[in-house]
Design an enzyme around this catalytic site. Structure first.
Site, short mmCIF file in Angstrom:
data_model
loop_
_atom_site.label_atom_id
_atom_site.label_comp_id
_atom_site.label_asym_id
_atom_site.label_seq_id
_atom_site.Cartn_x
_atom_site.Cartn_y
_atom_site.Cartn_z
CG ASP A 31 95.71 45.83 11.95
OD1 ASP A 31 94.92 45.49 12.85
OD2 ASP A 31 95.81 46.99 11.53
CG ASP A 51 97.62 41.61 20.30
OD1 ASP A 51 98.23 42.69 20.46
OD2 ASP A 51 96.59 41.32 20.92
CB ALA A 74 99.39 48.98 15.74
CE1 TYR A 142 96.44 58.15 20.65
CE2 TYR A 142 95.87 60.48 20.53
CZ TYR A 142 96.35 59.33 19.94
OH TYR A 142 96.74 59.35 18.62
NE ARG A 222 90.60 69.88 17.89
CZ ARG A 222 90.45 70.77 18.86
NH1 ARG A 222 90.70 72.05 18.63
NH2 ARG A 222 90.04 70.39 20.06
#
Length: 328
Positions: A31, A51, A74, A142, A222
């Site tokens: 992470d 990263d 991630a 996204y 949802r």
């Protein structure tokens, strides 16, 4: 077995890492801590601060040992932010994932589990529940970025033999029933923790985005899946990757409106939730409910925390015990 969990300092990734440890496996969390928390990395897991945007560092990390599987969480994950910064989301999520996938292929990793999303289906409203083979129509950059990565994994399988499970989950919620881990986003955008914090007086009145949808009370519906059930699904999906790749939708198959979530928090907490209506958000469909019949049939997955009050109760216990999140 040895597993690498990227994004394992975040909400879902940390719970999956914990479940793998509970099952007796060796876990390494990777992470960059840009949104995750070092304190969320489960005890017993190794940690690499890397990263994924750095291709060389990613390749070096993946090459440190032979992994029995890589689980990839991630990512940038805020739908609203992606509408404001579309190219940043498309570039960042795709680039970091391609760096990881390429490193896995280069070093001979054979199993890869990808944290995908119901945002792939977030365009035009469609009748629930949504099946795995439903038409892809992302309603945000996204969601589009996640679809790019799913397609990259198709080619990684065909060319490199990297078997993958793309798990499209709907709304992850709750917290570890044992209280070891919880949900701590900065900023927090998920409805259940926001509602709990409003009930506890830790934030201003909750804003409900849209109260004029064609649903039973006018608010969005949802499908909330407990994060521990989600973790179980990831472990089961790994077992499917011996000779093929798979794609599964993950949810309870039960839909709750925003107002029903508020009522659940009020029942469980014994407190009134202050809230007020707000305009709809771009990219929000009226209803998102999963058809998870395929993973249930093929793996025996059976969610244990389906009741919305139980989901809320686990989240409430953690947030009451950690008023400052992982900073407390």
């Amino acid at each position: 077995m040895n597993y690498l969990v990227t994004g394992g300092a975040g909400f879902v990734g940390s719970h999956v890492a914990q479940s793998l440890l509970d099952a007796g496996h060796d876990v390494t969390v990777l992470d960059n801590l840009s949104t995750g928390h070092r304190a969320a990395v489960p005890q017993g897991a190794d940690f690499l601060e890397v990263d994924l945007a750095d291709a060389d560092a990613t390749d070096k990390a993946v090459g440190t040992r032979r992994w029995d599987g890589v689980l990839h969480f991630a990512a940038l994950s805020l739908v609203g932010d992606s509408m404001r910064e579309p190219f940043h989301y498309l570039r960042q999520n795709t680039l970091t994932s391609l760096n990881l996938i390429q490193a896995c292929a280069r070093h001979g990793t054979q199993r890869f589990v990808f944290s995908s999303t119901a945002a792939l289906f977030g365009g035009d409203d469609r009748p629930p529940p949504i099946a795995d083979n439903a038409q892809i129509d992302p309603g945000s950059p996204y969601g589009e970025s996640k679809f790019f990565i799913e397609r990259a994994l198709v080619w990684a399988d065909r060319i490199c033999g990297l078997r993958s499970a793309c798990l499209r989950y709907f709304n992850a919620a709750g917290a570890d029933p044992g209280g070891r881990l919880g949900e701590d986003h900065r900023p927090e955008t998920h409805l259940i923790p926001l509602t709990i914090d409003a009930a506890l007086g830790r934030r201003p009145p909750l804003k409900l985005f849209g109260d004029d949808y064609a649903t039973r009370d006018g608010t969005c519906v949802r499908d909330y899946i407990h994060v521990t059930d989600l973790a179980d699904a990831h472990i089961r999906a790994l077992g499917q990757l011996t000779d093929r790749s798979v794609t599964y939708n993950l949810g309870n198959g039960l839909g709750f409106t925003n107002l029903e979530v508020i009522r659940a928090v009020e029942r469980v907490s014994g407190r009134k939730v202050p809230w007020e209506p707000a305009p709809r958000r771009a990219g929000d469909p009226a209803v998102l409910v999963a058809d998870s019949s395929r993973i249930r049939k093929e793996t025996g997955w059976d969610p244990q925390y389906q009741d919305i009050d139980i989901i809320v109760a686990t989240a409430l216990r953690w947030r009451e015990a950690h008023p400052d999140g992982y900073g407390s």
